[in-house]
Design a protein around this motif. Sequence first.
Motif, mmCIF file in Angstrom:
data_model
loop_
_atom_site.group_PDB
_atom_site.id
_atom_site.type_symbol
_atom_site.label_atom_id
_atom_site.label_comp_id
_atom_site.label_asym_id
_atom_site.label_seq_id
_atom_site.Cartn_x
_atom_site.Cartn_y
_atom_site.Cartn_z
ATOM 1 N N VAL A 601 8.166 40.502 65.273
ATOM 2 C CA VAL A 601 8.192 40.284 66.687
ATOM 3 C C VAL A 601 8.268 41.822 67.410
ATOM 4 O O VAL A 601 7.535 41.411 68.585
ATOM 5 N N ALA A 602 8.782 42.649 67.100
ATOM 6 C CA ALA A 602 8.770 43.984 67.828
ATOM 7 C C ALA A 602 7.207 44.508 67.910
ATOM 8 O O ALA A 602 7.011 45.425 68.656
ATOM 9 N N GLY A 603 6.232 44.100 67.072
ATOM 10 C CA GLY A 603 4.847 44.376 66.977
ATOM 11 C C GLY A 603 4.661 45.808 66.354
ATOM 12 O O GLY A 603 3.792 46.503 66.342
ATOM 13 N N THR A 604 5.646 46.230 65.370
ATOM 14 C CA THR A 604 5.520 47.363 64.709
ATOM 15 C C THR A 604 4.537 47.390 63.327
ATOM 16 O O THR A 604 4.329 48.199 62.606
ATOM 17 N N ALA A 605 4.489 45.771 62.831
ATOM 18 C CA ALA A 605 3.930 45.701 61.782
ATOM 19 C C ALA A 605 3.044 44.218 61.846
ATOM 20 O O ALA A 605 3.427 43.636 62.722
ATOM 21 N N LYS A 606 2.000 44.274 60.940
ATOM 22 C CA LYS A 606 1.004 42.970 61.012
ATOM 23 C C LYS A 606 1.555 41.957 60.362
ATOM 24 O O LYS A 606 2.717 42.095 59.450
ATOM 25 N N LEU A 607 1.151 40.686 60.583
ATOM 26 C CA LEU A 607 1.625 39.464 59.548
ATOM 27 C C LEU A 607 1.481 39.759 58.278
ATOM 28 O O LEU A 607 2.146 39.287 57.622
ATOM 29 N N SER A 608 0.110 40.153 57.845
ATOM 30 C CA SER A 608 -0.054 40.471 56.696
ATOM 31 C C SER A 608 0.856 41.580 55.732
ATOM 32 O O SER A 608 1.116 41.333 54.645
ATOM 33 N N GLU A 609 1.495 42.403 56.719
ATOM 34 C CA GLU A 609 2.338 43.163 55.826
ATOM 35 C C GLU A 609 3.832 42.666 55.930
ATOM 36 O O GLU A 609 4.407 43.041 55.103
ATOM 37 N N CYS A 610 3.973 41.569 56.597
ATOM 38 C CA CYS A 610 5.530 40.965 56.776
ATOM 39 C C CYS A 610 5.694 39.703 55.962
ATOM 40 O O CYS A 610 6.848 39.303 55.738
ATOM 41 N N VAL A 611 4.527 39.228 55.271
ATOM 42 C CA VAL A 611 4.492 38.091 54.517
ATOM 43 C C VAL A 611 4.487 38.590 53.145
ATOM 44 O O VAL A 611 3.726 39.437 52.902
ATOM 45 N N HIS A 612 5.075 37.590 52.126
ATOM 46 C CA HIS A 612 5.105 38.031 50.768
ATOM 47 C C HIS A 612 5.083 36.806 49.991
ATOM 48 O O HIS A 612 5.989 36.052 49.976
ATOM 49 N N GLN A 613 4.079 36.687 48.992
ATOM 50 C CA GLN A 613 4.190 35.492 48.179
ATOM 51 C C GLN A 613 4.967 35.571 46.921
ATOM 52 O O GLN A 613 4.842 36.852 46.255
#
Length: 783
Positions: A601-613
Amino acid sequence: MSETKSEAHTSAQHLFLHDPDGREPSLDFVEYWRTLRKYKWAIMALALVVTLVAGVIAFVTTPIYEAKATVLIELSKQKVVSIEDVYSGMRATREYFQTQVEIIKSREVALKAIEKIKLYDYPAYDPRAPKKGLAAFLEQIGFAKKGAPREWNEKSLAEAVLPAVTGGLSIEPIRLSQLVVVRFVSTDAALAAKITNTIAETYIENDLDARYQMTRSASVWLQERLSGLKEKLNQSEQVLQGYREKQGLVSVKDNSQGGSGQQMEQLQTRLIEARTRRAEIEATYRIVKDAAKVGDLASQPAVLNSMQVTDAKRQTAETARKLADVSQRYGKEHPKYLQAESEAKTASENLQRQIELVVGGINNEYERARSTERMLESSLAAARGTVQNVNRKEFELGQYEREVDSNKQMYDMFIKRAKETNVAGDLQSMVARVVDAAEVPGGPIKPRKVLIVTVALLMGLLAGCMLALLLELLDNTLKTTEDVEVHLKQPLLTVMPMLDKKSAERMVSGRLVLDSPNSLYAEAIRTARTGVLLSSVDVSSRAIVVTSSVPGEGKTTFSSNLAMAHALTKKTLLLDADMRRPSIAKCYGLDPNIPGLSELVAGTAKLSECVHQIEGSRLVVMTSGVIPPNPLELLHSDRFGQTLEALRKHFEIVIIDSPPVELVSDAVVIASRASGVIFVTKAQSTPYPMARKSLQRLRRAGGHIVGVVLNALDFNKAEKYYGEYSGYGKHGYGTYSSTYGGTYGKSYGKTPPSPKTAAKGKTPVVLNQVVQVAPAPAETRPS
């Protein structure tokens, strides 16, 4: 799992009061029985404690003995002479019997019995003995002052013992008999019998002594009165004879008032008739008099009834008609007209004279009637005076005669009683006798140990039952599926079974659906998944918020497994939006410091960095990330809304684990942006008023309630105590259900598949008679 509710079920709190949601109270005695079974050990423990306490009290209490004697009170005695009226004035009635009963209870009888047996010499009743118990203890420690030494004598000792005797004495008359039962209770059996017999004997002796003294007093008094009565009788006879000679009366009672009485009756009759006649004439007179004032005598009935007036009126009418005929033929100067006018005037004057004569006759008749009435009144007054004069003489004569008769009767009675009293002085008969003397009682009357223990046991059971029903009545938690729909007014999404702690500890809480796919818990999760998918069939992507009222209701475990179940068929993201107490990372063993929602939400990380399988599944997880200073501002920002919309476009199902509603407002903010809300409640833990309040807050914020999950329900207890027939029997977590596996095996003759095999998707699993095929490989499934 069958979701059919038992129609007979009604929680115990609805058995006594109207439900606040409008349900009528149900009087289902099965609910009473289930409630009692639920608290049976507590009820038995309370009954046992009460019984033990009562038993200890009963066995340490000093035994009390009761002795009784039966006394017969003689209401009809054989006597030589009738002397009872002299000394008692009572008859053999119930009042007399009750009086004797009260005499037995009297203070005098008790004091004489105490002095007779010297009861104050017995240790149990000795007032001179040192004080014991609390009074002695208070004197020793100085809280009570010691009394001054007292000098005792027989009278003061008896007075001191009296309260103890009267307190233990009981006098009971036997109904419809002349028997009285004298009872006395004491801690000494022999002393109880002795006191009882002494009381009865003292009453009899006391009565005999009193009767003897009264007879002696009556005899002396009668002898003194006889001389005076004789002299008084002689004087009254002389006065009576002198009055007769003075008045010249000889048997005046029969003939003295004969003529005067008849005359007075005749005068009264005539006076009544004269008054009636005068009233009638007076009425006519007043009417005529009033008519004369207005000049309307000719129309009065009394005037019209006169024949002379009638003839005069007829003659007046004829002359008036004749005058009218003549006036039409001739003029006023014509002789015939003058003659007719003269005749009409004469007839009119004649009518007036006749009316005056009638009125004068009425006046005269009225005056005669009044004169007759006054004459009869004066005659009646004279006759009444004559009769009253005779009455005065007879009254005075009657006084003298009654005085003579009274003196004579009194003198004769005293002569008779004096002779009877002299004879009866030596013939005293007993007023009562002891029919059944008291014997030493063989056993105590109290404490009745068996009865006390039995009653205590029953009272303890009753108190325990009432307390159990009261506790159930005061319990406002959600206990059954019916409670959810009745109290919360929301559809039930699924019911989650209570997890076995030992089995659950061996597995990851967020992977229960994969680790034990054939368990009741996994089947309940799949039921919830089906409900979510059916809630909005046409929606391509869904963002479902999972929340609860307070922490500890199992929302994180439920949301993790629900996301895991959706991941088998849909592209699913599990989002940890609880930034105050995040749990998703710990649930799956992830590093809590990895980037997550806050960084995205803050924009400091990308979606690929925030999701984990998650390993071994297709589930994608986004943790909460670094906890911001104010999580509510982050969730309320437009950036969060944009982020959530982006995630919905990328994933088919987004399961959001949010904070509890009652602690913070985060869940309310998230619910307004999501497509649905699943509300988790914990069975027998969540109060329905609080859950209802939380649901109202979510609805006011615009949240769409998909359904309510009843978590941690003990199926065995629910079926046993609340009639919640789930169909699962006694199968717990991690156990393959015979409801499904057994059916599968019997139907096809094969051994039910193991949980591991079913999880790999190689074998169809039969759930509620619906075959669910395991998902296809990842490369063949649509994105």
